[in-house]
Every structure is written in C-alpha cells, then in structure tokens.
Design an enzyme around this catalytic site. Structure first.
Site, PDB file in Angstrom:
ATOM      1  N   LYS B 248       0.848  -1.192   0.000  1.00 37.04           N
ATOM      2  CA  LYS B 248       0.000   0.000   0.000  1.00 37.04           C
ATOM      3  C   LYS B 248       0.887   1.247   0.000  1.00 37.04           C
ATOM      4  O   LYS B 248       1.829   1.353   0.771  1.00 37.04           O
ATOM      5  CB  LYS B 248      -0.918  -0.018   1.239  1.00 37.04           C
ATOM      6  CG  LYS B 248      -2.035   1.021   1.203  1.00 37.04           C
ATOM      7  CD  LYS B 248      -3.121   0.750   2.260  1.00 37.04           C
ATOM      8  CE  LYS B 248      -4.281   1.741   2.101  1.00 37.04           C
ATOM      9  NZ  LYS B 248      -5.433   1.437   2.959  1.00 37.04           N
ATOM     10  N   GLU B 331     -20.058  -3.103  10.150  1.00 39.18           N
ATOM     11  CA  GLU B 331     -21.009  -2.218  10.824  1.00 39.18           C
ATOM     12  C   GLU B 331     -22.145  -2.998  11.468  1.00 39.18           C
ATOM     13  O   GLU B 331     -22.656  -2.625  12.532  1.00 39.18           O
ATOM     14  CB  GLU B 331     -21.584  -1.190   9.834  1.00 39.18           C
ATOM     15  CG  GLU B 331     -20.585  -0.151   9.328  1.00 39.18           C
ATOM     16  CD  GLU B 331     -19.795  -0.622   8.120  1.00 39.18           C
ATOM     17  OE1 GLU B 331     -19.997  -1.779   7.675  1.00 39.18           O
ATOM     18  OE2 GLU B 331     -18.976   0.163   7.612  1.00 39.18           O
ATOM     19  N   ARG B 359     -25.837   0.268   6.364  1.00 40.08           N
ATOM     20  CA  ARG B 359     -25.623  -1.181   6.397  1.00 40.08           C
ATOM     21  C   ARG B 359     -26.387  -1.867   7.512  1.00 40.08           C
ATOM     22  O   ARG B 359     -26.417  -3.096   7.569  1.00 40.08           O
ATOM     23  CB  ARG B 359     -24.131  -1.458   6.642  1.00 40.08           C
ATOM     24  CG  ARG B 359     -23.238  -0.923   5.560  1.00 40.08           C
ATOM     25  CD  ARG B 359     -22.565  -2.036   4.864  1.00 40.08           C
ATOM     26  NE  ARG B 359     -22.462  -1.776   3.457  1.00 40.08           N
ATOM     27  CZ  ARG B 359     -21.672  -2.420   2.629  1.00 40.08           C
ATOM     28  NH1 ARG B 359     -20.895  -3.382   3.079  1.00 40.08           N
ATOM     29  NH2 ARG B 359     -21.660  -2.153   1.357  1.00 40.08           N
TER      30      ARG B 359
END
Lengths: 584, 584
Positions: B248, B331, B359
């Site tokens: 990354k 979530e 969600r």
C-alpha cells in the site's frame, strides 16, 4: 423409575444440576415428548428444537444461568431452555400453550437476554456481552448458540471474525444439524461436512481459519458426552467453538424424513386440504415463473433460504433447475447478486419476506438502485399483522420509500399483481419491488402494464368531497370505509388504488384536490416514513385535509391482529368515524 | 528509451496488450508518478491506488475488457483502470483532474460495470454477472478485485460462501496490502499473515475452507509475475481466489510509512494548519470520551474501520486502551455488539459515517431498538452535501425515523451536542442516535438534558403567523430565512429548533398552530420519509399550511453542493420566497 417423574420436579436450572446422568437422559426424552405434543398442537419450530434437547440440558447442567449467559441465534431452538428456566407449563399444560413467545424474551425470564427472531445475530450480541463483562471485570461465561444455517449470514461471519479478537471467554456452540430451513447453501457447508467426517480434523478448518479455538463433538444428542465437552471449555479464556453434530427433528419420524417440512410445523387445527385448494400468490407466482422460464432461459428465481414458504416448492426447484438459486441465509448477497444478474442480461426475481428484506437497505440503495438494474423483488408477508414483533412486515414501505430509483408497487388484485410482475420482469429500466398482497382478490379484468401505466393510481370509484386512497392490501378496507360513509353521511366517497408507493401520481392528486375536501390514506404499514405521509406533505400547503391511517411506530409483540387493527383505527367503522369527525 | 513515452501511447486496453514486459514495467512506473502528482493536487485514495498499479496493468494485459468484466470493490483502487481505459487525461492533464469520478461509473466508460463506493460488494456483484453470463451461455471471465480490508464485511463473506457454489468461471483477485483504512481487525487477518508467510501453504486456508480454489502470489507489485499468475487462471471453470501481496502506498514515502494517513490524501490546497486549529466535533467528542473514560471504566468507544476520520486518532486509541474497539469493516456486528455491551453494563458509543450506517437497518431495529439497550450512536457526515453519490449522508433521518424505540437527536450547537452526548451516555432506557452537526456553533450557554428535556423542541425566536423549524444543521438556514422574511414581509417569524427527529413534540406543535398560519420545516436530509413529512402528517387535518424543505429523492453524483442547495430551494432567499408565495 416412573417415566414422567423427572420433568415434574424441574423448576429451574438448579434442579437440572441435581440430576444424575441417567435422570438427565430420561429428562431429555420427557422434554422431547412434551415438545412433540405441544408443537403438534400449536405449530412452531419443530425440527430445530427436537435436535437441541440434550445440548440444552447439558448447558444448564454445566453452566450457571443467568450468571452465565446464553444467547440463542434466531432463538427458535430455545424451547427446552424455556422449559428448564421456569416456563415449563407453556409446554406441558395445554391451557398455557400460548403463554410464552416462541423466541427468547427478556420480559419473560431473567434467563433470556435478548428478544431475538432474526438469524445470524448471536455471535455479535454475545461478543457485546463479553465486552461488557470485561469492562466491568466480570468472570461469567458467555455462550452463543448458533445453527449451521445461520452461519452463512453476513452478521454471523462478521461476528466470528471479531469474536476471535476477544482475549477472553466466549463459547460459540455450533449446532450442526446439516440443514438450514431448506438445504444449506454455500462453500462453507462442504467444510462442515469434512469436519464431521473427520471428527473435526479436516485439512482446512473454517473456524480455525477465523482464529478461533475449536472442538468437535460427534454425539450431539448424547447428554453425557456434551456435558464433558462443555466442562472442558467452561471458563476458557479464549474464544472457542464447540462444533456439535445433532439430528434435526430427532424423535419425530416425519420431521426427520423431510427436514425442510419439519423445520416449522403447522398447528394441528390448520386445514391443510383447504390450504392446498386455496388460490395463493405463492402458487400464482411459481406458475408464472415456470411458464416464463420455459420460453426464456434468462429468467431466474432467487431465494434466501426461504423458498418453500414463498411458494418455490421442491417441485418448483426441480423444474426450474439452473433457473433457480437459493443463496441460503444471505439476503445482502442476494440483492447485490440480482443487480449483477440483471446487468449481465438476466431477469432475476428475488422472493423474500418483508422482515428479512430489512437486512438489505444498503444493498438495495448502493448495489441495486444506484445502478438502476432491472431486477424484481417480490416482498411476501408484508403488513402490520400480529404475531411476533421480530417477524413483523410493516416496515417495508418506509424502508424502500427513501431509496431513489426503486419503483415500489402495491397491487390490490390478482390481475394487477400478474400485470405488475409481467411488466417488471420484462422492462429494462428500473429495479422494482412488488408488495405481494396476502389474500387473492380477482376482478376478472385482464390487464397489462407499461412503464407509464404501472405507476399510475387508479380511481376505483369516483365520488366527491371525500376520497380514500387504499394502498394494495388496504384497498378492500378503504372500500368498506367508503361504503360506511356513503350510507351514514350520504356523500359519494371516491376510492383510489394508488398502486405505486414510492412516487406520487401528481396528476391524480391535483385532480382529486379540485373536488375533495378530505383525503384519507390507508396502508398496511407503518405511518412514519410511509406512503400516507408523502401524501400529507404533498398537500401540505393546500386547504384539503389529509388523514393517514396505518400502523403506529411500535414493536407489537404477540398482540392479536384484531387488537392492533382497532388500536390503529384500521377498521372500516373507525376510519369512517374519524373521517366523519373531521368533516364537521 | 524515453522515460515517459509509454503512457503517452496508451489509449485503451489494446495498447497495453501491445507492450513488451519491459514496457509494462516502465508504464507502471509512469502511471505511479502520474497518480502521485494528480492525487497530491486533488486529494483522493492514494495508498490503495499506488499499491495496485502493476496488478491493474497485468489484468488489462491478460484479460479482454470489457468482454471480460472487472468489478472493483469500493472501486477506490480503480484509478489505473481508468487511465488504461480511455480516461488517462483525468490523471495527466491538470485541467481535467476533476473530470472523472473517484469510483467506477458506468456512464463514464463501457469498462465500468457498476457505480461502487461502499465496501465488500464486489464478490456478490461479480457472482451476479457470472450467473447472468451462465444463463445466456456466455464465456467471458468475471473478475472481482477486493482488498483485505473489505473482506471482513458481511456482504463480502456471504459472497465468498456463495461464489463457491458457482460451477463456472469467477476469479476473485484478493489484493492483500495488510491494511484496512486503519489496521485490519479480526481473526481472519492472522490467517492471511500465515498465508503470506508460508507462500500460501498455511495449515488452515481461509479461502479453501469456503470451498474456493486458491493461488498465492507474493510479488504483487511485479507485473510479469502477475501476468503469468493471471494467465494460469484465465478461463478457469471454477471459482478461484488469487491472493496477491501488494504494498500500500508503494512509491510514496510518507504513504508507505503512515499507511492509515496514506489511505486518503487531502488535496494540496487543504490548509492543514487551519484545520488543526479549528474547533471540530470530532475532537470535542474524543475529548469528552477520554474524560468520561478516566472516571468510568465501562465507557467504550467503538469504530468500524474509520476511527481516524471520526476523530478517534491514534493518540486517542493509545489513551483509551481497552476502552476503544475497532471492529474493522463490520457495521452490522458493531451495532449488535453495542447492544450486547449495553445489556451487560457497558456504555458504548459507536461513531459511524451516515452513509455506512445504512448497512445496519436490521441490526438497529432487531438487535438494538427492539431490546431497548442504552447504546449511543454518533452519526458523522450527515447531510445532503455534494460529492460522490455513494457517500451521501442524506438518508439517515428517514432510515432511523421508521424504527421504534430509537431516540434520534439533531443538536444544533456545541452546547446542545455535548448535553445530548452526556445525557445519552448516562441514561439507561433508550438507544440514542445523535446526528453530529458539521460546523461548530457555540452560544456559550451551558446546558444539561434529562429524559424529558432532551427530546423537546426549543423555541429560538418567538413570533407569529409563520414558524420555521430548522433541524440540527439546518437551524442556521432557518434563522436566515426567518430574517429575510422579517425584513421583506414585516412579520416576526418564529424559529424552532426541534432537536428530536424521531418523535414529535406534540405540545409544542399544538401551541404553534394556535397563532401560526404556515409552518415550514428545513432539514439537511431527504424529504421522503424525513422529519418534515411527519410534521405535515401531524397537521394534515389542520388549517395550518406546511411546507417541507429538504433533499429531493435522487442520487446526486458529483453535483456541486451549491447547485444541490439551489435545486432543492435550500437557501435562505428561496425558502423565504416560497413561504411568501404561500402566504398570499
């Protein structure tokens, strides 16, 4: 030893702990027979409870409820737990058969920690109890009980992943009876099979790959074996899975032979012959789909673990072949998948219960609506209804009503429903949600919809001064209320079938306000965020009065449907009276 | 060979296929430099894109887009894909830097199949594309690209389980850069680490336990290695995971060093020093929580993968210790978990973005609200806003508004917010959702709430004839509109801060209707199902006129916030004018 003398002396978990191993075996058998007798009469979750008798007895023998805390997934296997925690009479005394909920309910007992009726929630709820315990410095055991069917749900999988991060006690009792409601679906079930066949020693271990400790117990219906397994993990300081292999429907031949049918038994009073003869939307839909499929290989029916209950019978599935897919308990996946199917040229029709569609707000919005893919969702068991608050179908109109791009239709008749379905499956421009009515009403007029007519309101009866808009299933009630007013007030009341609940037919509404002083809306859904409030807002600055009839924002648990109707003024008489009072 | 000559000649995937291996390496480096230059100026997802350059080049070299179909999870790593599919100028020509969305967008290119901005959706969407293909008898490759951070989301896990059931082509490219937005959370990440360390040969294999074929590629930033790996799986007839290990932020020192900060780069024009000095609700909240935690070990802050962006900085986390938990992208789990924490004596505060709260409709309803556990949810980035439609925060009021038992508060000032937070954390009776305002406004009056006062509307300015109710963030706008009316119409307009958006303050509403002819509501949220429609319905049968101001039901994608405001009449002038017109 008399055969029925053990259960008689059980009044709470302490009495279970006082039993010998032999007595526990007898107790289990007595409980099993009580369950069969009771559920045969009342209906209910038969298979899951029969398979989990010994495990529940062993749990209460080893652990100290309510200090130690059990969280039952769906809690449709908690009947034995209820029997052992002071609610025995609900299963042994016919006059008290309806005294307790079919799910865990904290207001019934200190041994129940959550009201639970949806799947795949137990691990996350239990992880929360464990976190709460750790913050307070407590030391009790937290035990989540979850079946193999529930394990495929996203919330359960998120829970597994996070449970593994607890550096403290959490026991996940994985009750593997090789079945969801229907057949299990998904790659993990092959792993569970391998684990069963190898005594827990398969090459890859699903639970260990999530970082959890793991034990396997093949004899999931032998109380002594279970007790020794539970004693081994009691007070563990690590999140631990105990995988037990049980027999769904154990002790009841028909439930063991057809495990899908045995999942939920109908009450003895239920007239199966009459039901089979009844015209039902489930059957109409299945017939429609099979006919479509014959000529169009791109039509596909989708279910999330509830095919049978929505009319996609085993016979249907055999005929549909590759044109049917059951995703198991995975509603989020289902909604995203149908968006993808539609995008790549398929015509998906997803059949789902209203209450379970709640799992998919974000997928409806982001995966489906934002992409405007032409998938059809058929929502069954919509409406305020009675029954358990965990399965209430009154939220779908509000849920869908705030999502752009979705067209939500509420047909009122057989002909409208079939026209809506035909239109939805063949159009290419919109995600469509159809609220399937409950009772088949036919007016015999064959109709067809196009993009324009599908979303237009229909004037059922043209009058003046008062108009009642009856959405979908509520149209008959609107008609009755209009008739009551026609008689008592002497006006000719207009009745409208709005058909579409996601956008307003403004032409019609503007027309109505010209010669009506009061417009009432009636819907079989929650008022807050529902269809009626959109109408009230539309007329906000106009002199026309608006009255909304629908369900108050409240969890109705085991309130008889008739009482809910009266409480919400959802009877023809009360609607007529309210309107009359406002016309003064 | 000139260093910049490869990217210059790339106009579509065919040009990539024409490159030699050496040229592909140069191309990758040129793209990386272009990304760094562009994202440094515009801001955007820096780290994820820099790590995925070579893999994207290899994908376009091996597969035939758009016949073969790529689905990018979150699609925040799709910049290189955009560069290679005809949208290069958005990354190389400064005047076109803002021409394209930061996410895949079908209206931009035939190489994009879905508008995607939420996590964990790619596998399910791709499974749908594969099903559609199979129904039609197609033969293209379907490739889902998903990062390790997204894998913890329930929808992705449901997708994995179901993908395994496809008896046909589906390639899941698992881009493992060892990071979510913040640190990864959950047991599966230990398995991924083992897989990386053993070259894919760990004792338990997460993906194989889901029934998927599996390949491991350590050199995830070497284009030649990736090409040979992709060629091996191209046209596979089995659902297959290719696990690649990437870096990354590769090529940008600061992004590699602080990967959490490098996930999202702020635009060059962003004044970090001014931002650091600004009073913000994120910091106010973190300070409040740390102070609480000092004296109360049962207070716990919860995040779902976005701690930094909601003010729960690395410093906060270090100080909070066990009183902070990040559940990763999960979530649903978070909402169920806080219900459990509250049930077992903890005081959980879950900080979440409005868009991601979507969600959890079912968890809010079933796991939390039905059980009435006293958890606090703080909703950040609420409001209509501009930006990408995938991250719009205008739906939360409607979403929460139809769920019984939840108290939803929209404070307007610093003092109200802190009073609401203090009350919510300490009370024991309700799940509470607080909509965190965006700009800190302080009136200096220290206040405290109790169960009764927290949910009461507050009259900010008492007038007559016209009243404007400005919810939370919309209160300043309501005040401005009132001032404009005071001046032009010469009435003294009443201004009300309703505070609670889930239930109505009926006493106040009944009082208002006595001496007001028109009541306007202003909210920074969608009209359909929102707060204003509840008001309109409440006054439905009264002569008082009601006007609702808020967001129209529409996905606004990259529409400037000012244009959205004007389009919705959400400016003081337009509100005043509309009201004036209705007073005639």
């Amino acid at each position: 030893m008399k055969k029925t003398n053990i259960l008689q002396k059980i009044h709470g978990p302490a009495d279970v702990k006082g039993c010998s191993m032999d007595e526990l075996k007898i107790l289990s058998e007595e409980i099993r027979q009580a369950l069969i007798r009771r559920v045969t009469v009342t209906g209910g979750h038969m298979g899951s409870n029969l398979g989990f008798v010994e495990a529940t007895v062993a749990l209460h023998y080893v652990f100290d409820s309510p200090r130690d805390k059990f969280v039952f997934d769906v809690s449709h296997q908690s009947y034995t737990h209820k029997i052992l925690t002071g609610r025995k009479e609900g299963f042994t005394e016919p006059e008290k058969y309806y005294a307790f909920s079919g799910y865990t309910t904290p207001s019934e007992s200190e041994h129940d920690f959550f009201k639970i009726g949806h799947t795949s929630t137990s691990i996350s709820l239990a992880t929360g109890l464990a976190k709460g315990r750790d913050l307070k410095g407590g030391r009790e055991n937290i035990i989540a009980v979850i079946g193999d069917g529930s394990m495929s749900g996203g919330e359960a999988l998120e829970g597994l992943n996070n449970a593994a991060m607890l550096n403290s006690n959490l026991i996940i009792l994985f009750n593997d009876n090789e079945m969801s409601i229907a057949k299990n679906q998904g790659g993990m079930y092959e792993n569970f099979r391998q684990l069963r066949e190898t005594g827990g020693k398969a090459e890859n271990n699903f639970f260990k790959s999530f970082g959890l400790d793991y034990y396997y117990v093949e004899e999931g219906n032998e109380v002594e074996t279970l007790i020794s397994a539970f004693e081994k993990v009691k007070d563990t300081k690590r999140p631990t899975v105990v995988h037990i292999h049980t027999l769904k429907g154990k002790g009841l031949d028909w439930a063991m032979q057809d495990k899908e049918a045995g999942h939920w038994a109908m009450p003895a009073a239920f007239d199966l012959a009459a039901f089979a003869k009844m015209e039902r939307y489930e059957t109409l839909t299945a017939d429609f789909l099979l006919k479509k499929m014959e000529s169009d290989p791109t039509v596909i029916a989708v279910s999330a673990a509830t095919p049978g209950a929505t009319g996609l019978t085993q016979e249907f599935r055999a005929k549909a072949g590759k044109q049917f897919v059951d995703v198991g308990i995975a509603e989020e996946h289902a909604v995203a998948m149908i968006s993808g199917i539609a995008k790549n040229g398929g015509k998906p029709v997803f059949e789902v219960f209203s209450s379970f569609l709640q799992r998919t707000y974000d997928q409806l919005s982001q995966d489906l609506a934002m992409n405007k893919n032409a998938a059809t969702i058929l929502v069954f068991s919509s409406g305020i209804g009675g029954g358990d608050c965990t399965h209430n179908g009154m939220y779908d109109i509000a849920l869908i009503g705030s999502i752009p791009n979705i067209i939500g239709l509420a047909p009122a008749t057989r002909e409208e429903y079939l026209a809506a379905l035909e239109w939805s499956v063949e159009q290419k421009n919109h995600p469509v949600v159809i609220r399937v009515p409950k009772v088949v009403i036919s007016d015999g007029k064959t109709i067809a919809f196009d993009d324009e007519s599908a979303v237009k309101g229909k004037i059922v009866k043209k009058g003046s001064k008062i108009a009642i808009l009856g959405l979908g299933d509520a149209l008959p009630l609107a008609k009755q209320a209009a008739e009551a007013l026609d008689e008592t007030v002497g006006v000719n009341v207009t009745v409208v079938n709005p058909m579409c609940f996601t956008t307003l037919d403004k032409d019609l509404l503007d027309e109505l306000k010209k010669d009506h002083d009061l417009i009432a809306t009636v819907e079989d859904g929650i008022l807050d965020g529902g269809f009626g409030q959109k109408i009230a807002a539309y007329y906000g600055a106009d002199p026309v009065k608006v009255l909304n009839f629908g369900g108050a924002k409240r969890f109705n648990d085991l309130v008889p449907a008739a009482d809910i109707a009266v409480g919400n003024h959802l009877t023809a008489e009360l609607i007529a009276e309210d309107i009359k009072n406002h016309m003064k």
